[in-house]
Design an enzyme around this catalytic site. Structure first.
Site, PDB file in Angstrom:
ATOM      1  N   GLY A 286      34.734  71.848  34.051  1.00 30.64           N
ATOM      2  CA  GLY A 286      33.149  71.211  34.104  1.00 30.64           C
ATOM      3  C   GLY A 286      33.122  71.138  35.615  1.00 30.64           C
ATOM      4  O   GLY A 286      33.385  71.936  36.502  1.00 30.64           O
ATOM      5  N   SER A 287      32.222  69.825  35.936  1.00 25.75           N
ATOM      6  CA  SER A 287      31.962  69.587  37.076  1.00 25.75           C
ATOM      7  C   SER A 287      32.904  69.745  38.231  1.00 25.75           C
ATOM      8  O   SER A 287      32.700  69.892  39.593  1.00 25.75           O
ATOM      9  CB  SER A 287      30.800  68.363  37.357  1.00 25.75           C
ATOM     10  OG  SER A 287      29.830  68.363  36.449  1.00 25.75           O
ATOM     11  N   THR A 288      34.239  69.312  38.043  1.00 26.88           N
ATOM     12  CA  THR A 288      35.242  69.204  39.146  1.00 26.88           C
ATOM     13  C   THR A 288      35.383  70.519  39.525  1.00 26.88           C
ATOM     14  O   THR A 288      35.802  70.697  40.680  1.00 26.88           O
ATOM     15  CB  THR A 288      36.423  68.559  38.551  1.00 26.88           C
ATOM     16  OG1 THR A 288      36.794  69.424  37.425  1.00 26.88           O
ATOM     17  CG2 THR A 288      36.452  67.242  37.870  1.00 26.88           C
ATOM     18  N   LYS A 290      33.104  72.403  40.718  1.00 26.83           N
ATOM     19  CA  LYS A 290      31.953  72.973  41.540  1.00 26.83           C
ATOM     20  C   LYS A 290      32.434  72.879  42.849  1.00 26.83           C
ATOM     21  O   LYS A 290      32.046  73.672  43.774  1.00 26.83           O
ATOM     22  CB  LYS A 290      30.939  71.938  41.549  1.00 26.83           C
ATOM     23  CG  LYS A 290      29.995  72.102  40.095  1.00 26.83           C
ATOM     24  CD  LYS A 290      29.000  70.964  39.827  1.00 26.83           C
ATOM     25  CE  LYS A 290      28.453  71.215  38.457  1.00 26.83           C
ATOM     26  NZ  LYS A 290      27.612  69.726  38.095  1.00 26.83           N
TER      27      LYS A 290
END
Lengths: 564, 429
Positions: A286-288, A290
């Protein structure tokens, strides 16, 4: 003297001698004709005897010198059923002394077709010694080592365990079995007339295994496991995993998985709880993730942190529409704000500018899709779809950490590289092998110092006033990122609507990072957000680690921040 | 065929067997079998030695029993062959002893001529027997081997005086029992319970046997002496109570000593269960039983048995002395072992036959006593190594390595042949 009477007596004597020698011949016939076979086998078994000299298995220490795995003296009791005259009595004596089930022992001892059976493998040395003192014919004893794990559940997923034959079966005990186990010696001996060794043929000395010193710190590890257990209970999650990494050395200070197991009692633990999920299991980050995309666009010089983009709430990529986590109107955001506010639309916009080939190169550069090379066995490289197989919508998934499977350790290494000024260090568990010179872990510059500083600043923003405020540690500047991703649905395909992995990964102190902590919570109930389920665990672990490692605070603790 | 020609024929058979035995041991000892006349020359020398003994007998005792000398010869040859197989160096020394034995045999026959000349010397013989038994107890010259104090050292030679004492004791008993037979036979009731005062000699000999046992720790020797005495006492008097009381006394004495002396207690415990401590206390007997059992029916073959370890040490300690029977049966099997036992039995038959044919009490008792001595000794050691009775360290007559034993036994056969010749002369008249 009457000759006839005397001769009668002599004749009687003749009869007595005839009888006596007759009995001797019967006895000889019994030994040589009837008992010859069994006695021959006995004789053969005692004149030459093969003995294994067990090698001492190396001790595993943590970085402070505390024993995590040791070899304890034990004695194996065996028997030659052909030599045991009264199996019942012997079985009772064994059961009484060793505390084992006499019925099971009796069954073994009664099998006269065998010349060797184990009565008890690795019995308690004291009890076996008292059995040896009873001098029961047919029982034999030899020293062995029994593997013991003094800390029980602590670090059990890392250390693993060795089986009854003293060979590693899981964890580092398996991965480094050759180093730890050494090699057993062998001896064939011939007994001399006094029962002592006469000749030794085919002697082969045992080579003892080497001691290992791990990078793990038992105190930190214990705390990590405690926090993970509380977190798992709090969110009623399936599992919780954490990695604590020293970004300057690549040494793993702690690596916990809950639920865990006691290595001393490994047969009772299911394979499921024995896995070191931080290395063997993958999740969608997920966002980690990015930061990978951000690294790429910053490093290629495509953008600077202050460049701004005008971003709608939604973006269409091929046949899919992706939107940000929180509904909003069209906004103008800087690149830094895209990361700190975790804007999916923003990141995808940046990735579209970069292109699939370039992004894939950077994913590869950060080590995804490759094993990290940690000593732990069974490591998975994760799943990275190569660019030529991307569909039209993939560029809308991967940049934000979906459609890619990574291990917690791979993710921790990325943040370790950012924390270490852009240089990734090979993560490792073994600090030193006894008798071997230290080999520095492999280092690889992934991003420039400049970009690492830019990213650190953005990640500080996440914790200061973004999605990661729960990760704040009083007195320290913390940099980190939340992550939340739906798990692939194994039954219906696509993504689950209920099963998520919430995670948080970051480091502190932000200006001179000493510790990287990553926490994943698998299938939390009630809420799914990494900032809610994983960030508090991150904070608890990080706060403890910084204090324990006596890391000086960035700012004096103020009344306000200390009040939490 | 005259008795002497029969003896000569028997001795040629013995010589042939000896040659075969030596040759097969020699061949088995070599990796690439190569025939050598050396082994045959040993057999030739051996045959020559016994032919010399034969000539002495032919000259001095033409009517003596024709089987005793060949039996002694075959047993000696068997022993020499086995000792040669175990330790060739010892076979040479044993050969020297055999020459000495045959020399004493010839000397006794030629010098003594008539055994009855020993009659007046009976008390001298008795005192000498006790003196010989006491010798090992003396300081300096006496010494202990394997827990038994049975040996004296004279110059470079170790002697076991007890071996000679048994022959002297038989001479004494033959004379003494013949003289006191009437007195000792007096008794009350139908079974003839002897008067208590007549138990004196019995108690005396019992005391001597117990002393031997206590002083020397030699259960076998004590048992042998006392059994000889009981056998001769029975022949002389025919009184069962003597035997019964004697056996009870011996058992009681042994029981007391059992508790006084560990050595004897151990022997009994090992006999009851050798596997109690198979690698230490019971080791000898366990190994002996393994060796005997390993022989099977026909043995491993001469020179091919499992007797020595790779480094040349025997698996059984005292293999060439106490345990030579185990070695023989290992290599020659039940057949060979039985043959040896039967040789002793035939020897006993021939010896007791002399006793039965004799017409005077001294000759009868002497012949029976000498015969019983040899037979009992063979029984004690063969019974011991097979685990039939408690194991005691005495030699297997003629077969075991040991100078005193060989010489004393040739003396015994010489005396027996003198009696035999005398008996047959009287029968001819």
């Amino acid at each position: 003297m009457s000759a006839r009477r005397v001769n009668r007596r002599v004749r009687l004597l003749v009869a007595v001698f005839t009888l006596a020698f007759g009995v001797v011949l019967v006895r000889a016939g019994w030994l040589q004709a009837v008992q010859s076979g069994p006695l021959d086998r006995l004789a053969a078994s005692q004149q030459r005897e093969a003995i294994t000299i067990p090698a001492h298995r190396g001790t595993i220490y943590d970085r402070t010198g505390v024993e995590l795995a040791i070899g304890e003296r034990a004695i194996t009791v065996y028997a030659n059923p052909q030599q045991i005259m009264n199996p019942r009595a012997v079985a009772l004596a064994v059961g009484r002394t060793l505390g084992t089930d006499p019925a099971a022992v009796l069954e073994q001892l009664s099998d006269r077709s065998k010349g060797f059976v184990y009565v008890a493998r690795k019995a308690d040395a004291v009890k076996a010694e008292s059995l040896r003192r009873q001098e029961i014919v047919g029982l034999g004893f030899y020293p062995e080592e029994r593997r013991s794990y003094p800390l029980g559940t602590v670090a059990s997923e890392i250390v693993g365990y060795a089986g009854v034959d003293n060979r590693g079966l899981a964890g580092l005990e398996l991965g480094l079995d050759k180093l730890l186990g050494g090699s057993d010696g062998k001896k064939t001996i011939v007994r001399d007339p006094f029962g002592h060794r006469l000749d030794t043929v085919d002697a082969e000395d045992a080579a003892d295994g080497r001691d290992l010193r791990l990078t793990i710190d038992n105190t930190l590890q214990r705390q990590v496991e405690r926090v993970l257990e509380a977190t798992r209970e709090r969110w009623n999650a399936k599992a919780a995993t954490a990695v604590v990494l020293d970004p300057k050395t690549g040494g793993i200070l702690a690596m916990g998985v809950e639920p865990g197991f006691d290595a001393n009692d490994f047969p009772k633990a299911s394979r499921d709880v024995q896995r070191n999920r931080a290395v063997t299991d993958t999740y969608e980050p997920g966002s980690t993730f990015k930061v990978v995309t951000l690294s790429a666009v910053l490093e290629t010089g495509m953008v600077t942190p202050t460049d701004t983009y005008t971003l709608p709430y939604e973006i269409r990529v091929s046949d899919r529409v992706i939107h940000d986590a929180v509904p909003r109107g069209t906004e103008t955001m800087s690149v830094a704000e895209i990361l700190s506010q975790s804007s999916n639309v923003g990141v995808i916009t940046l990735a579209l500018g970069l292109g699939r080939e370039k992004l894939s190169e950077w994913i590869d550069r950060f080590g995804f899709g490759h094993e990290t090379g940690i000593e732990y066995p069974g490591e998975t490289p994760g799943i990275v779809v190569p660019p030529e197989q991307w569909s039209g919508s993939t560029i809308g998934n991967v940049p934000i950490g979906h459609g890619i499977a990574v291990t917690p350790l791979q993710m921790a290494r990325v943040y370790g590289a950012i924390a270490n000024g852009g240089v990734a260090i090979q993560p490792h568990l073994v600090e030193r092998v006894e008798g071997k010179g230290a080999v520095g872990p492999a280092r690889k510059r992934v991003i420039s110092t400049r970009v690492s500083k830019q990213l650190t600043a953005m990640l500080r923003g996440v914790v200061e006033d973004g999605s990661g405020v729960e990760a704040q540690v009083p007195g320290y500047f913390v940099a980190g990122k939340t992550g939340t991703a739906a798990k692939p649905d194994p039954v219906y395909g696509g993504y689950s609507k209920t099963a998520y992995v919430g995670s948080f990964v970051g480091f502190a102190p932000a200006r001179n990072p000493r510790v990287v902590v990553l926490v994943t919570v698998d299938e939390p109930r009630g809420t799914i957000w990494g900032g809610t389920v994983a960030a508090p665990a991150f904070r608890d672990i990080m706060r403890f680690a910084l204090q324990y490692l006596q890391v000086p605070p960035d700012v004096p603790e103020e009344a306000g921040s200390a009040a939490e | 065929m005259t008795a002497r020609n029969r003896e000569l024929l028997n001795l040629f058979v013995v010589g042939l067997l000896t040659a075969c035995g030596f040759a097969s041991v020699y061949l088995a000892s070599q990796d690439i079998p190569e025939f050598s006349t050396t082994s045959l020359s040993y057999a030739g020398f051996f045959l020559a030695l016994f032919l010399a003994a034969h000539l002495v007998v032919r000259y001095a005792l033409p009517l003596a029993d024709p089987y005793l000398l060949p039996i002694a010869g075959l047993l000696t040859a068997t022993g020499l062959t086995m000792i040669y197989r175990i330790e060739p160096g010892q076979a040479f020394r044993q050969g020297v002893w055999v020459v000495g034995g045959v020399a004493l045999f010839a000397a006794v026959i030629l010098l003594l001529r008539d055994h009855r000349r020993l009659d007046p010397l009976k008390y001298t013989c008795g005192v000498a027997a006790i003196a010989l038994l006491a010798l090992p107890a003396l300081p300096i010259i006496g010494h202990t081997v394997n827990g038994a104090r049975l040996w004296i050292q004279v110059g470079p030679v170790n002697l076991q005086p007890g071996e000679f004492a048994k022959v002297l004791l038989v001479v004494f008993l033959a004379g003494y029992l013949r003289d006191n037979r009437e007195l000792l036979s007096m008794g009350f009731g139908r079974v003839g319970i002897p008067s208590p005062k007549h138990f004196g000699p019995l108690l005396l000999i019992w005391g001597v046997a117990m002393l031997v046992l206590f002083q020397s720790n030699d259960l076998g020797g004590g048992l042998l002496l006392f059994s000889i005495f009981l056998a001769m006492l029975y022949i002389a008097t025919g009184r069962w109570p003597y035997i019964a009381v004697g056996l009870v006394l011996f058992a009681a004495g042994s029981y007391v000593l059992y508790h006084l002396r560990d050595h004897i207690a151990n022997r009994i415990a090992i006999w009851l269960d050798p596997w109690q401590d198979p690698y230490d206390a019971g080791f000898q007997l366990v190994q002996s039983i393994y060796a005997i059992a390993g022989g099977g029916l026909f043995g491993q073959g001469l020179g091919r048995g499992v007797l020595l370890s790779d480094s040349g040490e025997p698996y059984i300690p005292f293999l060439e002395t106490d345990f030579i029977y185990s070695a023989i049966t290992n290599e020659l099997g039940l057949a060979g072992g039985a043959a040896v036992v039967l040789l002793y039995l035939v020897f006993a038959y021939r010896g007791f036959r002399i006793a039965m044919l004799a017409d005077d009490g001294f000759s009868k008792l002497l012949a029976a006593g000498l015969t019983a001595t040899l037979a009992i000794q063979a029984f004690i050691i063969v019974g011991g190594v097979t685990g039939l009775i408690p194991l005691t360290g005495i030699t297997l007559p003629f077969v075991s390595y040991g100078g005193s034993s060989v010489i004393a036994n040739f003396l015994l056969v010489g005396l027996l042949l003198i009696v035999s010749d005398h008996v047959n002369r009287s029968a001819d008249r």
